[in-house]
Design a protein around this motif. Structure first.
Motif, PDB file in Angstrom:
ATOM      1  N   SER A 117     -10.682 -10.317  -3.173  1.00 13.59           N
ATOM      2  CA  SER A 117     -11.478  -9.228  -3.765  1.00 13.59           C
ATOM      3  C   SER A 117     -11.665  -8.070  -2.779  1.00 13.59           C
ATOM      4  O   SER A 117     -11.614  -6.904  -3.164  1.00 13.59           O
ATOM      5  CB  SER A 117     -12.851  -9.748  -4.193  1.00 13.59           C
ATOM      6  OG  SER A 117     -12.715 -10.734  -5.176  1.00 13.59           O
ATOM      7  N   ILE A 118     -11.883  -8.399  -1.521  1.00 18.41           N
ATOM      8  CA  ILE A 118     -12.047  -7.355  -0.506  1.00 18.41           C
ATOM      9  C   ILE A 118     -10.792  -6.501  -0.427  1.00 18.41           C
ATOM     10  O   ILE A 118     -10.856  -5.275  -0.434  1.00 18.41           O
ATOM     11  CB  ILE A 118     -12.387  -7.986   0.868  1.00 18.41           C
ATOM     12  CG1 ILE A 118     -13.800  -8.572   0.851  1.00 18.41           C
ATOM     13  CG2 ILE A 118     -12.236  -6.961   1.984  1.00 18.41           C
ATOM     14  CD1 ILE A 118     -14.137  -9.428   2.055  1.00 18.41           C
ATOM     15  N   PHE A 119      -9.623  -7.150  -0.380  1.00 15.00           N
ATOM     16  CA  PHE A 119      -8.379  -6.382  -0.271  1.00 15.00           C
ATOM     17  C   PHE A 119      -8.061  -5.612  -1.552  1.00 15.00           C
ATOM     18  O   PHE A 119      -7.495  -4.516  -1.483  1.00 15.00           O
ATOM     19  CB  PHE A 119      -7.220  -7.284   0.151  1.00 15.00           C
ATOM     20  CG  PHE A 119      -7.254  -7.596   1.616  1.00 15.00           C
ATOM     21  CD1 PHE A 119      -6.903  -6.634   2.551  1.00 15.00           C
ATOM     22  CD2 PHE A 119      -7.676  -8.832   2.077  1.00 15.00           C
ATOM     23  CE1 PHE A 119      -6.952  -6.898   3.906  1.00 15.00           C
ATOM     24  CE2 PHE A 119      -7.724  -9.112   3.426  1.00 15.00           C
ATOM     25  CZ  PHE A 119      -7.367  -8.136   4.342  1.00 15.00           C
ATOM     26  N   TYR A 120      -8.428  -6.156  -2.703  1.00 13.77           N
ATOM     27  CA  TYR A 120      -8.249  -5.397  -3.951  1.00 13.77           C
ATOM     28  C   TYR A 120      -9.132  -4.158  -3.954  1.00 13.77           C
ATOM     29  O   TYR A 120      -8.772  -3.123  -4.505  1.00 13.77           O
ATOM     30  CB  TYR A 120      -8.544  -6.263  -5.178  1.00 13.77           C
ATOM     31  CG  TYR A 120      -7.407  -7.168  -5.568  1.00 13.77           C
ATOM     32  CD1 TYR A 120      -6.131  -6.661  -5.793  1.00 13.77           C
ATOM     33  CD2 TYR A 120      -7.603  -8.540  -5.692  1.00 13.77           C
ATOM     34  CE1 TYR A 120      -5.086  -7.497  -6.133  1.00 13.77           C
ATOM     35  CE2 TYR A 120      -6.566  -9.380  -6.035  1.00 13.77           C
ATOM     36  CZ  TYR A 120      -5.309  -8.847  -6.265  1.00 13.77           C
ATOM     37  OH  TYR A 120      -4.268  -9.682  -6.599  1.00 13.77           O
ATOM     38  N   GLY A 121     -10.292  -4.234  -3.331  1.00  9.41           N
ATOM     39  CA  GLY A 121     -11.176  -3.075  -3.247  1.00  9.41           C
ATOM     40  C   GLY A 121     -10.690  -2.026  -2.261  1.00  9.41           C
ATOM     41  O   GLY A 121     -10.889  -0.828  -2.463  1.00  9.41           O
ATOM     42  N   ILE A 122     -10.025  -2.459  -1.210  1.00 14.92           N
ATOM     43  CA  ILE A 122      -9.546  -1.530  -0.183  1.00 14.92           C
ATOM     44  C   ILE A 122      -8.267  -0.819  -0.615  1.00 14.92           C
ATOM     45  O   ILE A 122      -8.064   0.352  -0.301  1.00 14.92           O
ATOM     46  CB  ILE A 122      -9.334  -2.285   1.153  1.00 14.92           C
ATOM     47  CG1 ILE A 122     -10.681  -2.719   1.723  1.00 14.92           C
ATOM     48  CG2 ILE A 122      -8.592  -1.425   2.157  1.00 14.92           C
ATOM     49  CD1 ILE A 122     -10.573  -3.628   2.925  1.00 14.92           C
ATOM     50  N   ARG A 123      -7.408  -1.484  -1.379  1.00 18.78           N
ATOM     51  CA  ARG A 123      -6.102  -0.911  -1.738  1.00 18.78           C
ATOM     52  C   ARG A 123      -6.168   0.462  -2.396  1.00 18.78           C
ATOM     53  O   ARG A 123      -5.370   1.332  -2.045  1.00 18.78           O
ATOM     54  CB  ARG A 123      -5.338  -1.890  -2.632  1.00 18.78           C
ATOM     55  CG  ARG A 123      -4.747  -3.024  -1.861  1.00 18.78           C
ATOM     56  CD  ARG A 123      -3.900  -3.921  -2.750  1.00 18.78           C
ATOM     57  NE  ARG A 123      -3.537  -5.119  -2.002  1.00 18.78           N
ATOM     58  CZ  ARG A 123      -3.555  -6.330  -2.496  1.00 18.78           C
ATOM     59  NH1 ARG A 123      -3.901  -6.535  -3.748  1.00 18.78           N
ATOM     60  NH2 ARG A 123      -3.217  -7.348  -1.758  1.00 18.78           N
ATOM     61  N   PRO A 124      -7.066   0.730  -3.348  1.00 18.57           N
ATOM     62  CA  PRO A 124      -7.072   2.057  -3.977  1.00 18.57           C
ATOM     63  C   PRO A 124      -7.454   3.195  -3.027  1.00 18.57           C
ATOM     64  O   PRO A 124      -7.130   4.351  -3.274  1.00 18.57           O
ATOM     65  CB  PRO A 124      -8.117   1.942  -5.094  1.00 18.57           C
ATOM     66  CG  PRO A 124      -8.325   0.498  -5.301  1.00 18.57           C
ATOM     67  CD  PRO A 124      -7.983  -0.183  -4.017  1.00 18.57           C
ATOM     68  N   VAL A 125      -8.131   2.866  -1.941  1.00  9.87           N
ATOM     69  CA  VAL A 125      -8.541   3.891  -0.992  1.00  9.87           C
ATOM     70  C   VAL A 125      -7.337   4.450  -0.233  1.00  9.87           C
ATOM     71  O   VAL A 125      -7.293   5.633   0.096  1.00  9.87           O
ATOM     72  CB  VAL A 125      -9.580   3.300  -0.003  1.00  9.87           C
ATOM     73  CG1 VAL A 125      -9.928   4.275   1.089  1.00  9.87           C
ATOM     74  CG2 VAL A 125     -10.820   2.867  -0.761  1.00  9.87           C
ATOM     75  N   ILE A 126      -6.354   3.620   0.009  1.00 13.54           N
ATOM     76  CA  ILE A 126      -5.208   4.017   0.824  1.00 13.54           C
ATOM     77  C   ILE A 126      -4.441   5.184   0.204  1.00 13.54           C
ATOM     78  O   ILE A 126      -4.201   6.187   0.880  1.00 13.54           O
ATOM     79  CB  ILE A 126      -4.308   2.805   1.123  1.00 13.54           C
ATOM     80  CG1 ILE A 126      -5.103   1.810   1.974  1.00 13.54           C
ATOM     81  CG2 ILE A 126      -3.032   3.223   1.835  1.00 13.54           C
ATOM     82  CD1 ILE A 126      -4.524   0.440   2.037  1.00 13.54           C
ATOM     83  N   PRO A 127      -4.052   5.143  -1.079  1.00 14.48           N
ATOM     84  CA  PRO A 127      -3.373   6.324  -1.651  1.00 14.48           C
ATOM     85  C   PRO A 127      -4.246   7.573  -1.634  1.00 14.48           C
ATOM     86  O   PRO A 127      -3.736   8.686  -1.441  1.00 14.48           O
ATOM     87  CB  PRO A 127      -3.052   5.908  -3.091  1.00 14.48           C
ATOM     88  CG  PRO A 127      -3.096   4.431  -3.094  1.00 14.48           C
ATOM     89  CD  PRO A 127      -4.058   4.025  -2.020  1.00 14.48           C
ATOM     90  N   ALA A 128      -5.552   7.410  -1.804  1.00 12.53           N
ATOM     91  CA  ALA A 128      -6.445   8.576  -1.760  1.00 12.53           C
ATOM     92  C   ALA A 128      -6.444   9.210  -0.380  1.00 12.53           C
ATOM     93  O   ALA A 128      -6.414  10.439  -0.250  1.00 12.53           O
ATOM     94  CB  ALA A 128      -7.863   8.163  -2.162  1.00 12.53           C
ATOM     95  N   LEU A 129      -6.465   8.394   0.668  1.00 12.94           N
ATOM     96  CA  LEU A 129      -6.421   8.931   2.028  1.00 12.94           C
ATOM     97  C   LEU A 129      -5.091   9.624   2.314  1.00 12.94           C
ATOM     98  O   LEU A 129      -5.047  10.689   2.927  1.00 12.94           O
ATOM     99  CB  LEU A 129      -6.659   7.811   3.047  1.00 12.94           C
ATOM    100  CG  LEU A 129      -8.077   7.242   3.092  1.00 12.94           C
ATOM    101  CD1 LEU A 129      -8.123   5.989   3.963  1.00 12.94           C
ATOM    102  CD2 LEU A 129      -9.050   8.277   3.610  1.00 12.94           C
ATOM    103  N   ILE A 130      -3.998   9.040   1.831  1.00 13.40           N
ATOM    104  CA  ILE A 130      -2.683   9.649   2.037  1.00 13.40           C
ATOM    105  C   ILE A 130      -2.588  10.967   1.281  1.00 13.40           C
ATOM    106  O   ILE A 130      -2.070  11.961   1.804  1.00 13.40           O
ATOM    107  CB  ILE A 130      -1.565   8.669   1.623  1.00 13.40           C
ATOM    108  CG1 ILE A 130      -1.555   7.477   2.590  1.00 13.40           C
ATOM    109  CG2 ILE A 130      -0.202   9.361   1.595  1.00 13.40           C
ATOM    110  CD1 ILE A 130      -0.661   6.333   2.164  1.00 13.40           C
ATOM    111  N   MET A 131      -3.109  11.023   0.050  1.00 12.57           N
ATOM    112  CA  MET A 131      -3.075  12.274  -0.721  1.00 12.57           C
ATOM    113  C   MET A 131      -3.938  13.342  -0.056  1.00 12.57           C
ATOM    114  O   MET A 131      -3.577  14.521  -0.055  1.00 12.57           O
ATOM    115  CB  MET A 131      -3.515  12.027  -2.165  1.00 12.57           C
ATOM    116  CG  MET A 131      -2.464  11.298  -2.957  1.00 12.57           C
ATOM    117  SD  MET A 131      -2.710  11.138  -4.742  1.00 12.57           S
ATOM    118  CE  MET A 131      -4.424  11.071  -4.998  1.00 12.57           C
ATOM    119  N   THR A 132      -5.067  12.959   0.519  1.00  7.97           N
ATOM    120  CA  THR A 132      -5.906  13.917   1.241  1.00  7.97           C
ATOM    121  C   THR A 132      -5.141  14.541   2.400  1.00  7.97           C
ATOM    122  O   THR A 132      -5.193  15.753   2.609  1.00  7.97           O
ATOM    123  CB  THR A 132      -7.175  13.214   1.767  1.00  7.97           C
ATOM    124  OG1 THR A 132      -7.873  12.643   0.674  1.00  7.97           O
ATOM    125  CG2 THR A 132      -8.075  14.172   2.509  1.00  7.97           C
TER     126      THR A 132
END
Length: 194
Positions: free
Chosen positions: A108-123
């Motif tokens: 669950s922790i890793f499923y929660g972290i995964r969506p943040v990564i594309p957002a950081l890359i897009m930023t």
């Protein structure tokens, strides 16, 4: 004192970054701006240099910023700072991670972290695009200026290189290394003409 601040800044980046080097770019940008290590206009240059040199982008960025701030010692402190958290975490939790790898809480922790990564890359991509395409930045952009003098607001040669590179990567599926080399050569040609 400056060396300690460099170490702590990049230690924090290394400690709180998930998803690799591209996900670290917004954190690196924030630390550079907060601590006034370099002007914001040089951040795109940092990314370009970190991309062109072999090795992880976060380590290359830390080395470059550290060198610009405090020379060779600064690059050493910043590089150790960004790499040390990963080493410490890997040593401390390697045994426990494999033991509890399939635990529902861990997943669950890793499923929660995964969506943040594309957002950081897009930023990071938006920031680099802003500094590359709009020479005066988006904050100084107005619709009136865009329509009255678009060539003074938008960097046309950069857009030409962007489109050619994007089409080459997507349509012709060229190797990214060739895309970088070709873009560099195209940049020399286009910017020497304009």
């Amino acid at each position: 004192m400056k060396l300690l601040m460099l170490f702590l800044s990049f230690f924090k980046i290394g400690l709180f970054s998930f998803g690799g080097g591209y996900a670290m770019i917004p954190l690196i940008q924030k630390e550079i701006e907060t601590n006034n290590y370099l002007p914001a206009s040089q951040f795109a240059d940092i990314i370009a240099i970190a991309e062109m040199t072999p090795g992880p982008i976060a380590v290359n960025s830390a080395t470059f910023v550290g060198y610009k701030v405090s020379g060779v010692l600064g690059s050493l402190f910043a590089t150790i700072g960004v790499a040390l958290p990963s080493l410490i975490i890997a040593i401390l939790i390697s045994r426990m991670f494999f033991k509890y790898q399939n635990h529902p809480l861990n997943e669950s922790i890793f499923y929660g972290i995964r969506p943040v990564i594309p957002a950081l890359i897009m930023t990071a991509a938006i920031f680099v695009a802003e500094t590359s395409i709009f020479p005066n930045g988006l904050s100084n952009l107005s619709l009136r200026g865009l329509f009255s003098n678009p060539l003074g607001v938008i960097d046309i040669p950069s857009i030409i290189i962007l489109i050619i590179t994007f089409v080459s990567l997507i349509k012709f599926k060229i190797n990214p290394i060739l895309a970088i080399l070709g873009s560099g050569i195209l940049g020399v040609v286009v910017f020497s003409i304009f």
